[in-house]
Scaffold this motif. Sequence first.
Motif: not given
Length: 138
Positions: A10-14
Amino acid sequence: MAGKPDFTEQEWEQLRKGATGAGLLVAVSDRGFFDTFKEASSLAKHLAGARDDASQLVRDLASERPGGFGLTDSPPEVEAETVAALGAAVETLRSKAPDELDAYRVFVLQLAEAVGKAAGGGDQPEAGAIAKIKAALD
Protein backbone atom coordinates in the motif's frame (compact mmCIF):
# COMPACT_ATOMS: atom_id res chain seq x y z
CA MET A 1 18.98 4.00 1.33
CA ALA A 2 15.46 2.75 1.09
CA GLY A 3 13.93 0.90 -1.83
CA LYS A 4 10.77 -0.94 -2.72
CA PRO A 5 11.35 -3.85 -0.26
CA ASP A 6 11.28 -1.37 2.64
CA PHE A 7 7.63 -0.44 2.08
CA THR A 8 4.33 -2.24 2.29
CA GLU A 9 2.41 -2.80 -0.91
CA GLN A 10 0.00 0.00 0.00
CA GLU A 11 2.81 2.42 0.84
CA TRP A 12 4.59 1.62 -2.41
CA GLU A 13 1.41 2.16 -4.40
CA GLN A 14 1.02 5.62 -2.81
CA LEU A 15 4.62 6.53 -3.68
CA ARG A 16 4.14 5.32 -7.25
CA LYS A 17 0.72 6.87 -7.69
CA GLY A 18 1.97 10.22 -6.41
CA ALA A 19 4.80 10.28 -8.94
CA THR A 20 2.72 9.09 -11.89
CA GLY A 21 -0.18 11.29 -10.86
CA ALA A 22 2.03 14.39 -10.81
CA GLY A 23 2.87 13.93 -14.47
CA LEU A 24 -0.71 13.07 -15.34
CA LEU A 25 -2.10 16.03 -13.39
CA VAL A 26 0.04 18.43 -15.42
CA ALA A 27 -0.95 16.67 -18.66
CA VAL A 28 -4.70 16.88 -18.00
CA SER A 29 -4.54 20.47 -16.77
CA ASP A 30 -4.45 21.75 -20.36
CA ARG A 31 -5.70 19.06 -22.69
CA GLY A 32 -4.83 18.93 -26.33
CA PHE A 33 -4.88 15.82 -28.49
CA PHE A 34 -1.35 16.13 -29.89
CA ASP A 35 -0.01 17.54 -26.63
CA THR A 36 -1.03 14.32 -24.87
CA PHE A 37 1.35 12.26 -27.00
CA LYS A 38 4.24 14.66 -26.36
CA GLU A 39 3.51 14.68 -22.63
CA ALA A 40 3.27 10.88 -22.42
CA SER A 41 6.58 10.61 -24.24
CA SER A 42 8.14 13.12 -21.86
CA LEU A 43 6.88 11.15 -18.86
CA ALA A 44 8.39 7.94 -20.25
CA LYS A 45 11.72 9.63 -21.03
CA HIS A 46 11.92 11.16 -17.56
CA LEU A 47 11.26 7.79 -15.95
CA ALA A 48 13.88 6.11 -18.14
CA GLY A 49 16.44 8.77 -17.24
CA ALA A 50 15.76 8.39 -13.53
CA ARG A 51 16.72 4.72 -13.59
CA ASP A 52 20.30 5.86 -12.98
CA ASP A 53 19.45 8.20 -10.10
CA ALA A 54 21.59 8.21 -6.96
CA SER A 55 18.52 7.35 -4.88
CA GLN A 56 17.53 3.68 -4.71
CA LEU A 57 13.92 4.74 -4.11
CA VAL A 58 13.86 6.85 -7.28
CA ARG A 59 15.52 4.06 -9.28
CA ASP A 60 12.92 1.58 -8.07
CA LEU A 61 10.03 3.94 -8.86
CA ALA A 62 11.44 4.76 -12.30
CA SER A 63 11.84 1.07 -13.12
CA GLU A 64 8.13 0.36 -12.81
CA ARG A 65 5.39 1.05 -15.30
CA PRO A 66 3.40 4.19 -14.60
CA GLY A 67 0.11 3.33 -13.00
CA GLY A 68 -2.56 4.11 -10.51
CA PHE A 69 -4.98 5.75 -12.90
CA GLY A 70 -7.39 4.59 -15.57
CA LEU A 71 -8.37 6.01 -18.91
CA THR A 72 -11.75 7.08 -17.58
CA ASP A 73 -10.42 9.07 -14.61
CA SER A 74 -11.57 12.68 -14.85
CA PRO A 75 -9.20 15.61 -14.25
CA PRO A 76 -10.80 16.31 -10.83
CA GLU A 77 -10.31 12.64 -9.88
CA VAL A 78 -6.68 12.74 -11.03
CA GLU A 79 -6.09 15.88 -8.99
CA ALA A 80 -7.75 14.61 -5.81
CA GLU A 81 -6.08 11.20 -5.95
CA THR A 82 -2.66 12.64 -6.81
CA VAL A 83 -2.73 15.18 -3.99
CA ALA A 84 -3.85 12.47 -1.55
CA ALA A 85 -1.17 10.04 -2.77
CA LEU A 86 1.56 12.68 -2.53
CA GLY A 87 0.50 13.58 1.01
CA ALA A 88 0.52 9.92 2.04
CA ALA A 89 3.89 9.37 0.32
CA VAL A 90 5.46 12.31 2.16
CA GLU A 91 4.18 11.02 5.51
CA THR A 92 5.44 7.52 4.76
CA LEU A 93 8.86 8.80 3.80
CA ARG A 94 9.05 11.05 6.87
CA SER A 95 8.44 8.06 9.12
CA LYS A 96 10.23 5.25 7.25
CA ALA A 97 12.90 6.81 5.06
CA PRO A 98 13.46 10.50 5.82
CA ASP A 99 16.75 10.41 3.93
CA GLU A 100 14.79 9.68 0.72
CA LEU A 101 12.21 12.46 1.09
CA ASP A 102 14.18 15.14 -0.74
CA ALA A 103 15.05 12.76 -3.58
CA TYR A 104 11.36 11.86 -3.96
CA ARG A 105 10.32 15.51 -3.98
CA VAL A 106 12.91 16.41 -6.61
CA PHE A 107 11.97 13.39 -8.74
CA VAL A 108 8.25 14.20 -8.67
CA LEU A 109 8.72 17.92 -9.36
CA GLN A 110 11.16 17.32 -12.20
CA LEU A 111 8.77 14.78 -13.71
CA ALA A 112 5.85 17.23 -13.52
CA GLU A 113 7.92 20.08 -14.96
CA ALA A 114 9.21 17.90 -17.81
CA VAL A 115 5.65 16.97 -18.75
CA GLY A 116 4.64 20.62 -18.55
CA LYS A 117 7.38 21.69 -20.95
CA ALA A 118 6.83 18.82 -23.38
CA ALA A 119 4.23 20.52 -25.53
CA GLY A 120 5.58 24.04 -25.29
CA GLY A 121 3.77 24.39 -22.00
CA GLY A 122 4.28 26.62 -19.06
CA ASP A 123 0.87 28.23 -19.30
CA GLN A 124 -1.42 29.03 -16.38
CA PRO A 125 -3.20 25.67 -16.06
CA GLU A 126 0.09 23.77 -16.01
CA ALA A 127 1.67 26.24 -13.58
CA GLY A 128 -1.38 25.81 -11.34
CA ALA A 129 -1.04 22.04 -11.43
CA ILE A 130 2.65 22.24 -10.54
CA ALA A 131 1.82 24.60 -7.64
CA LYS A 132 -0.66 22.01 -6.31
CA ILE A 133 2.00 19.31 -6.58
CA LYS A 134 4.54 21.46 -4.70
CA ALA A 135 2.00 22.16 -1.95
CA ALA A 136 1.20 18.45 -1.59
CA LEU A 137 4.91 17.65 -1.28
CA ASP A 138 5.46 20.12 1.58
